[in-house]
Scaffold this motif. Structure first.
Motif, PDB file in Angstrom:
ATOM      1  N   UNK A 164      25.353 -25.407 147.744  1.00 44.16           N
ATOM      2  CA  UNK A 164      25.774 -24.132 148.336  1.00 44.16           C
ATOM      3  C   UNK A 164      26.638 -23.350 147.350  1.00 44.16           C
ATOM      4  N   UNK A 165      26.600 -22.041 147.461  1.00 43.83           N
ATOM      5  CA  UNK A 165      27.484 -21.181 146.686  1.00 43.83           C
ATOM      6  C   UNK A 165      28.710 -20.892 147.543  1.00 43.83           C
ATOM      7  N   UNK A 166      29.898 -21.039 146.945  1.00 45.83           N
ATOM      8  CA  UNK A 166      31.142 -20.765 147.658  1.00 45.83           C
ATOM      9  C   UNK A 166      31.944 -19.704 146.922  1.00 45.83           C
ATOM     10  N   UNK A 167      32.737 -18.985 147.659  1.00 42.03           N
ATOM     11  CA  UNK A 167      33.633 -18.000 147.084  1.00 42.03           C
ATOM     12  C   UNK A 167      35.067 -18.489 147.164  1.00 42.03           C
ATOM     13  N   UNK A 168      35.940 -17.839 146.421  1.00 45.47           N
ATOM     14  CA  UNK A 168      37.359 -18.166 146.472  1.00 45.47           C
ATOM     15  C   UNK A 168      37.850 -17.960 147.899  1.00 45.47           C
ATOM     16  N   UNK A 169      38.595 -18.915 148.395  1.00 46.98           N
ATOM     17  CA  UNK A 169      39.180 -18.905 149.735  1.00 46.98           C
ATOM     18  C   UNK A 169      38.170 -19.132 150.859  1.00 46.98           C
ATOM     19  N   UNK A 170      36.925 -19.477 150.529  1.00 46.86           N
ATOM     20  CA  UNK A 170      35.946 -19.805 151.567  1.00 46.86           C
ATOM     21  C   UNK A 170      36.211 -21.222 152.064  1.00 46.86           C
ATOM     22  N   UNK A 171      36.300 -21.429 153.376  1.00 43.03           N
ATOM     23  CA  UNK A 171      36.514 -22.779 153.892  1.00 43.03           C
ATOM     24  C   UNK A 171      35.367 -23.711 153.500  1.00 43.03           C
ATOM     25  N   UNK A 172      35.724 -24.910 153.024  1.00 40.09           N
ATOM     26  CA  UNK A 172      34.710 -25.884 152.621  1.00 40.09           C
ATOM     27  C   UNK A 172      34.700 -27.114 153.507  1.00 40.09           C
ATOM     28  N   UNK A 173      35.811 -27.396 154.174  1.00 43.54           N
ATOM     29  CA  UNK A 173      35.892 -28.581 155.028  1.00 43.54           C
ATOM     30  C   UNK A 173      36.914 -28.357 156.127  1.00 43.54           C
ATOM     31  N   UNK A 174      36.708 -29.088 157.193  1.00 43.24           N
ATOM     32  CA  UNK A 174      37.668 -29.104 158.298  1.00 43.24           C
ATOM     33  C   UNK A 174      38.283 -30.500 158.294  1.00 43.24           C
ATOM     34  N   UNK A 175      39.612 -30.560 158.244  1.00 41.21           N
ATOM     35  CA  UNK A 175      40.303 -31.850 158.218  1.00 41.21           C
ATOM     36  C   UNK A 175      41.312 -31.916 159.354  1.00 41.21           C
ATOM     37  N   UNK A 176      41.603 -33.137 159.784  1.00 41.95           N
ATOM     38  CA  UNK A 176      42.571 -33.343 160.856  1.00 41.95           C
ATOM     39  C   UNK A 176      43.720 -34.191 160.341  1.00 41.95           C
ATOM     40  N   UNK A 186      47.880 -35.559 161.386  1.00 40.05           N
ATOM     41  CA  UNK A 186      48.593 -36.001 162.581  1.00 40.05           C
ATOM     42  C   UNK A 186      49.060 -34.804 163.408  1.00 40.05           C
ATOM     43  N   UNK A 187      49.096 -33.614 162.792  1.00 37.79           N
ATOM     44  CA  UNK A 187      49.633 -32.426 163.449  1.00 37.79           C
ATOM     45  C   UNK A 187      48.589 -31.445 163.956  1.00 37.79           C
ATOM     46  N   UNK A 188      47.453 -31.295 163.234  1.00 37.57           N
ATOM     47  CA  UNK A 188      46.499 -30.244 163.585  1.00 37.57           C
ATOM     48  C   UNK A 188      45.169 -30.433 162.866  1.00 37.57           C
ATOM     49  N   UNK A 189      44.171 -29.675 163.326  1.00 39.13           N
ATOM     50  CA  UNK A 189      42.892 -29.573 162.634  1.00 39.13           C
ATOM     51  C   UNK A 189      42.922 -28.247 161.882  1.00 39.13           C
ATOM     52  N   UNK A 190      42.644 -28.286 160.572  1.00 39.90           N
ATOM     53  CA  UNK A 190      42.687 -27.075 159.753  1.00 39.90           C
ATOM     54  C   UNK A 190      41.450 -26.991 158.868  1.00 39.90           C
ATOM     55  N   UNK A 191      41.090 -25.764 158.521  1.00 34.83           N
ATOM     56  CA  UNK A 191      40.036 -25.527 157.552  1.00 34.83           C
ATOM     57  C   UNK A 191      40.689 -25.458 156.176  1.00 34.83           C
ATOM     58  N   UNK A 192      40.071 -26.124 155.199  1.00 33.27           N
ATOM     59  CA  UNK A 192      40.594 -26.130 153.841  1.00 33.27           C
ATOM     60  C   UNK A 192      39.708 -25.231 152.984  1.00 33.27           C
ATOM     61  N   UNK A 193      40.261 -24.133 152.426  1.00 32.63           N
ATOM     62  CA  UNK A 193      39.466 -23.228 151.605  1.00 32.63           C
ATOM     63  C   UNK A 193      39.444 -23.659 150.137  1.00 32.63           C
ATOM     64  N   UNK A 194      38.377 -23.299 149.470  1.00 32.47           N
ATOM     65  CA  UNK A 194      38.233 -23.595 148.047  1.00 32.47           C
ATOM     66  C   UNK A 194      39.038 -22.607 147.209  1.00 32.47           C
ATOM     67  N   UNK A 195      39.761 -23.093 146.208  1.00 39.60           N
ATOM     68  CA  UNK A 195      40.437 -22.179 145.297  1.00 39.60           C
ATOM     69  C   UNK A 195      39.509 -21.710 144.187  1.00 39.60           C
ATOM     70  N   UNK A 196      38.259 -22.188 144.184  1.00 41.38           N
ATOM     71  CA  UNK A 196      37.291 -21.872 143.133  1.00 41.38           C
ATOM     72  C   UNK A 196      36.039 -21.233 143.714  1.00 41.38           C
ATOM     73  N   UNK A 197      35.385 -20.401 142.908  1.00 41.42           N
ATOM     74  CA  UNK A 197      34.085 -19.841 143.265  1.00 41.42           C
ATOM     75  C   UNK A 197      33.031 -20.530 142.413  1.00 41.42           C
ATOM     76  N   UNK A 198      31.860 -20.717 142.966  1.00 40.61           N
ATOM     77  CA  UNK A 198      30.770 -21.324 142.218  1.00 40.61           C
ATOM     78  C   UNK A 198      29.835 -22.084 143.129  1.00 40.61           C
TER      79      UNK A 198
END
Length: 103
Positions: free
Chosen positions: A29-41, A43-55
């Motif tokens: 897949x092609x991703x852009x800067x700040x595009x979420x790549x994964x959802x992680x959980x 002990x406090x919350x579920x968050x989307x983790x964005x990529x700091x890289x494009x490519x």
């Protein structure tokens, strides 16, 4: 092709690990800067983790349901360009629209 390896960031408050809940991208897949790549959980919350890289996503490190420690590889991105944002949480991105925002 050079690869940028993005590691699981410190998600705050002394948390040292997170469970990989769901991948939001696939290898190739092609991703852009700040595009979420994964959802992680944590002990406090579920968050989307964005990529700091494009490519192009070269490798997703880890399987859904696996626990990753902060600093372990999360995703490898090729053709990353010269700069990444370094952002790690949704809402703290570099995409505009912040005129008049509170500090």
């Amino acid at each position: 092709m050079s690869a940028q390896v993005f590691t699981l960031p410190d998600l705050g408050e002394g948390l040292t690990e997170a469970e990989l809940v769901r991948w939001l991208v696939a290898d190739g897949d092609t991703v852009g800067v700040d595009q979420p790549v994964a959802e992680v959980e944590t002990a406090k919350a579920v968050v989307e983790v964005p990529s700091p890289y494009a490519g192009t996503v070269l490798t997703r490190h880890g399987a859904e349901g696996e626990t990753l420690r902060v600093g372990e590889p999360l995703v490898s991105v090729g053709d990353a360009g010269d700069a990444g944002s370094g952002n790690v949480l949704i809402g703290y991105g570099t995409s505009g629209g912040h005129e008049g925002a509170r500090r």
